[in-house]
Design a protein around this motif. Structure first.
Motif, PDB file in Angstrom:
ATOM      1  N   ASP A  87       0.829  -1.209   0.000  1.00 41.29           N
ATOM      2  CA  ASP A  87       0.000   0.000   0.000  1.00 41.29           C
ATOM      3  C   ASP A  87       0.859   1.254   0.000  1.00 41.29           C
ATOM      4  O   ASP A  87       0.557   2.227  -0.691  1.00 41.29           O
ATOM      5  N   VAL A  88       1.938   1.241   0.758  1.00 42.86           N
ATOM      6  CA  VAL A  88       2.847   2.384   0.815  1.00 42.86           C
ATOM      7  C   VAL A  88       3.494   2.603  -0.554  1.00 42.86           C
ATOM      8  O   VAL A  88       3.566   3.722  -1.051  1.00 42.86           O
ATOM      9  N   TYR A  89       3.954   1.529  -1.172  1.00 46.32           N
ATOM     10  CA  TYR A  89       4.594   1.629  -2.491  1.00 46.32           C
ATOM     11  C   TYR A  89       3.618   2.158  -3.533  1.00 46.32           C
ATOM     12  O   TYR A  89       3.972   2.982  -4.371  1.00 46.32           O
ATOM     13  N   LEU A  90       2.376   1.694  -3.461  1.00 40.11           N
ATOM     14  CA  LEU A  90       1.373   2.148  -4.421  1.00 40.11           C
ATOM     15  C   LEU A  90       1.128   3.652  -4.276  1.00 40.11           C
ATOM     16  O   LEU A  90       1.133   4.381  -5.264  1.00 40.11           O
ATOM     17  N   VAL A  91       0.932   4.089  -3.048  1.00 37.94           N
ATOM     18  CA  VAL A  91       0.681   5.520  -2.810  1.00 37.94           C
ATOM     19  C   VAL A  91       1.873   6.347  -3.289  1.00 37.94           C
ATOM     20  O   VAL A  91       1.703   7.359  -3.973  1.00 37.94           O
ATOM     21  N   GLU A  92       3.081   5.923  -2.966  1.00 40.99           N
ATOM     22  CA  GLU A  92       4.271   6.650  -3.421  1.00 40.99           C
ATOM     23  C   GLU A  92       4.361   6.694  -4.946  1.00 40.99           C
ATOM     24  O   GLU A  92       4.789   7.691  -5.510  1.00 40.99           O
ATOM     25  N   ALA A  93       3.957   5.634  -5.606  1.00 39.09           N
ATOM     26  CA  ALA A  93       4.035   5.571  -7.072  1.00 39.09           C
ATOM     27  C   ALA A  93       2.985   6.443  -7.749  1.00 39.09           C
ATOM     28  O   ALA A  93       3.163   6.837  -8.901  1.00 39.09           O
TER      29      ALA A  93
END
Length: 135
Positions: A87-93
């Motif tokens: 979820d963190v990676y998705l938001v950052e992307a």
């Protein structure tokens, strides 16, 4: 921050407005608006004075007022959980491509005591033009 920043040059409390910047420089609010939008119509000297006064006063654009004026929010709402590292990676992307296209990312998290319906309602209240639902 100097003493008249907190109260603005108009003497009222709250965040500084374009009116406060205009009063500080001695120009119209319309001219301040042109400068802050980087539109043509102001000399280089006036542009510099307006930008300096805005910085000194701590002026920040009111995004809620901008949304009302242009009838578009340029917000992308992202609904996510905080349970998975993905979820963190998705938001950052999401941020870089959104910003390249002039959009702002608004986050709505699902967590303990906060369900997806509440988070979606909040994203819609920010007038998100699109929603990305993760989780």
């Amino acid at each position: 921050m100097d003493t008249d920043s907190a109260a603005g040059t108009s003497g009222r409390l709250g965040r500084p407005t374009m009116r406060d910047v205009a009063a500080r420089v001695g120009v119209s609010q319309t001219l301040v608006s042109l400068v802050l939008r980087n539109a043509p119509g102001a000399s280089a000297e006036t542009r510099e004075r307006v930008l300096r006064a805005a910085a000194e006063l701590g002026y920040r654009p009111d995004t809620a007022a901008q949304v009302l004026r242009r009838n578009r929010s340029r917000h992308i709402g992202v609904l996510f959980t905080m349970r998975q590292p993905f979820d963190v990676y998705l938001v950052e992307a999401i941020y870089p491509p959104a910003e390249r296209r002039g959009y702002h990312v608004v986050l709505g998290a699902i967590g303990a005591g906060r369900d997806d319906r509440q988070a979606v309602e909040e994203l819609l209240a920010y007038r998100s033009e699109a929603l990305i639902l993760d989780g």
